[in-house]
Scaffold this motif. Structure first.
Motif, short mmCIF file in Angstrom:
data_model
loop_
_atom_site.label_atom_id
_atom_site.label_comp_id
_atom_site.label_asym_id
_atom_site.label_seq_id
_atom_site.Cartn_x
_atom_site.Cartn_y
_atom_site.Cartn_z
N SER A 133 1.06 -0.89 -0.13
CA SER A 133 0.02 -0.05 0.01
C SER A 133 0.99 1.20 -0.11
O SER A 133 2.06 1.30 0.61
CB SER A 133 -0.99 -0.13 1.18
OG SER A 133 -0.34 0.11 2.44
N PRO A 134 0.31 2.26 -0.48
CA PRO A 134 1.17 3.69 -0.42
C PRO A 134 1.54 4.20 0.85
O PRO A 134 2.45 4.72 0.97
CB PRO A 134 0.22 4.55 -1.26
CG PRO A 134 -1.35 4.17 -1.14
CD PRO A 134 -0.96 2.77 -1.05
N ASP A 135 0.87 3.80 1.94
CA ASP A 135 1.18 4.59 3.22
C ASP A 135 1.85 3.39 4.10
O ASP A 135 2.04 3.72 5.28
CB ASP A 135 -0.28 4.99 3.72
CG ASP A 135 -1.11 4.04 3.99
OD1 ASP A 135 -1.05 2.70 3.63
OD2 ASP A 135 -2.37 4.17 4.72
N GLY A 174 -0.75 -4.02 -5.45
CA GLY A 174 -0.41 -2.94 -4.90
C GLY A 174 -1.37 -1.74 -5.41
O GLY A 174 -1.72 -1.65 -6.25
N PHE A 175 -1.27 -0.68 -4.48
CA PHE A 175 -2.10 0.42 -4.44
C PHE A 175 -0.89 1.70 -4.87
O PHE A 175 -0.28 1.86 -4.09
CB PHE A 175 -2.99 0.61 -3.65
CG PHE A 175 -3.80 -0.46 -3.19
CD1 PHE A 175 -4.96 -0.85 -4.05
CD2 PHE A 175 -3.46 -1.36 -2.14
CE1 PHE A 175 -5.77 -2.11 -3.72
CE2 PHE A 175 -4.21 -2.57 -1.84
CZ PHE A 175 -5.29 -2.86 -2.64
N SER A 176 -1.30 2.42 -5.81
CA SER A 176 -0.43 3.70 -5.92
C SER A 176 1.21 3.25 -6.17
O SER A 176 1.48 2.45 -6.89
CB SER A 176 -0.87 4.73 -4.93
OG SER A 176 0.16 5.86 -5.05
N GLY A 177 1.74 3.79 -5.24
CA GLY A 177 3.10 3.33 -5.39
C GLY A 177 3.58 1.92 -4.93
O GLY A 177 4.57 1.24 -5.43
N GLY A 178 2.67 1.44 -4.19
CA GLY A 178 2.56 -0.13 -4.00
C GLY A 178 2.60 -0.87 -5.03
O GLY A 178 3.13 -2.17 -5.20
N SER A 214 2.28 -5.51 3.45
CA SER A 214 3.37 -4.91 3.81
C SER A 214 3.37 -3.69 4.80
O SER A 214 2.48 -2.92 4.45
CB SER A 214 4.20 -4.53 2.82
OG SER A 214 5.38 -3.73 3.07
N ASN A 215 3.79 -3.46 6.01
CA ASN A 215 3.97 -2.26 6.71
C ASN A 215 5.32 -1.53 6.70
O ASN A 215 5.64 -0.52 7.35
CB ASN A 215 3.95 -2.72 8.17
CG ASN A 215 2.44 -3.17 8.68
OD1 ASN A 215 1.35 -2.94 7.95
ND2 ASN A 215 2.35 -4.14 9.73
N PHE A 216 5.98 -1.79 5.69
CA PHE A 216 7.35 -1.48 5.41
C PHE A 216 7.52 -0.48 4.28
O PHE A 216 7.87 0.55 4.50
CB PHE A 216 8.46 -2.59 5.34
CG PHE A 216 9.71 -1.99 5.10
CD1 PHE A 216 10.56 -1.60 6.34
CD2 PHE A 216 10.33 -2.12 3.90
CE1 PHE A 216 11.82 -1.25 6.04
CE2 PHE A 216 11.76 -1.85 3.74
CZ PHE A 216 12.41 -1.24 4.89
N THR A 217 6.92 -0.91 3.08
CA THR A 217 7.19 -0.13 1.91
C THR A 217 5.94 0.85 1.69
O THR A 217 4.75 0.48 2.12
CB THR A 217 6.92 -1.18 0.66
OG1 THR A 217 5.78 -1.80 0.58
CG2 THR A 217 8.18 -1.93 0.72
N GLY A 223 -0.42 -2.16 5.84
CA GLY A 223 -0.95 -3.63 5.39
C GLY A 223 -1.94 -4.32 6.09
O GLY A 223 -2.49 -5.10 5.33
N LYS A 224 -2.42 -3.67 7.19
CA LYS A 224 -3.85 -4.16 7.43
C LYS A 224 -4.83 -3.93 6.91
O LYS A 224 -5.87 -4.69 6.72
CB LYS A 224 -3.99 -3.61 9.08
CG LYS A 224 -4.81 -4.30 9.87
CD LYS A 224 -4.83 -4.18 11.46
CE LYS A 224 -5.70 -5.09 12.09
NZ LYS A 224 -5.60 -5.10 13.51
N VAL A 225 -4.88 -2.63 6.35
CA VAL A 225 -6.25 -2.26 5.60
C VAL A 225 -6.52 -3.22 4.15
O VAL A 225 -7.68 -3.81 4.38
CB VAL A 225 -5.95 -0.69 4.97
CG1 VAL A 225 -7.27 -0.40 4.03
CG2 VAL A 225 -5.88 0.04 6.14
N PRO A 226 -5.83 -3.56 3.44
CA PRO A 226 -6.03 -4.50 2.35
C PRO A 226 -6.44 -5.92 2.95
O PRO A 226 -7.32 -6.77 2.61
CB PRO A 226 -4.98 -4.47 1.39
CG PRO A 226 -3.69 -4.07 2.05
CD PRO A 226 -4.26 -3.21 3.16
N VAL A 227 -5.45 -6.56 4.05
CA VAL A 227 -5.47 -7.70 4.50
C VAL A 227 -7.16 -7.99 5.18
O VAL A 227 -7.80 -8.91 4.89
CB VAL A 227 -4.55 -8.01 5.49
CG1 VAL A 227 -4.90 -9.29 6.34
CG2 VAL A 227 -3.38 -8.35 4.82
#
Length: 153
Positions: free
Chosen positions: A76-78, A140-144, A102-105, A81-85
């Motif tokens: 995700s862009p922010d 991925g969303f946006s930059g993700g 991912s909570n990192f990228t 990772g919890k939001v899409p999961v």
């Protein structure tokens, strides 16, 4: 009803030793990090090689220790990772997928650092869970989406 058990892969890449114990039919505890994983719930994890590289994992409620599961990675862009999961966990149960967010990228991150972190995440998940290597999906969303596309290449 299937037994709700999942496996951590025996390959443990860390300094020192780490042990894994099955606590019950629906949970697994990794003593080194005091992480309890349960099928049907979201758990926050960290990559073994880089604990700053965190992620959310959802294991389908029907998970058992005899099957390999497809996995869907979300970037995700922010870096949340919890939001899409959370959004797709009902579908994960229906179609028996493991979800990883991912909570990192995140947007604005150095591209090399983002790709390195994404590669570490995929490696960590493949080493910990019973993954069907022919059914690994990236989203991925946006930059993700750039991260997902870069991994696919």
């Amino acid at each position: 009803m299937r037994i709700l058990v999942f496996l951590l892969v025996l390959i443990l890449a860390s300094c020192g030793s780490s042990t894994t114990n099955v606590g019950s039919a629906d949970s697994l505890t990794e003593n080194a990090n005091e992480i309890v994983l349960s099928a049907g719930s979201i758990t926050t994890m960290s990559c073994k090689l880089n604990v700053a590289n965190g992620y959310e994992v959802y294991l389908p409620a029907s998970l058992d220790d005899t099957s390999r599961y497809p996995v869907l990675f979300f970037f995700s862009p922010d870096g949340n990772g919890k939001v899409p999961v959370e959004k797709y966990k009902e579908l994960a149960d229906k179609w028996e997928f493991i979800l990883v967010g991912s909570n990192f990228t995140k947007n604005g991150m150095d591209a090399k650092l983002a790709m390195s972190g994404a590669n570490d995440l995929v490696t960590d998940v493949k080493n910990r869970f019973n993954i069907d290597g022919a059914r690994v999906y990236l989203s991925g969303f946006s930059g993700g989406a750039r991260v997902a596309g870069g991994l696919a290449l």
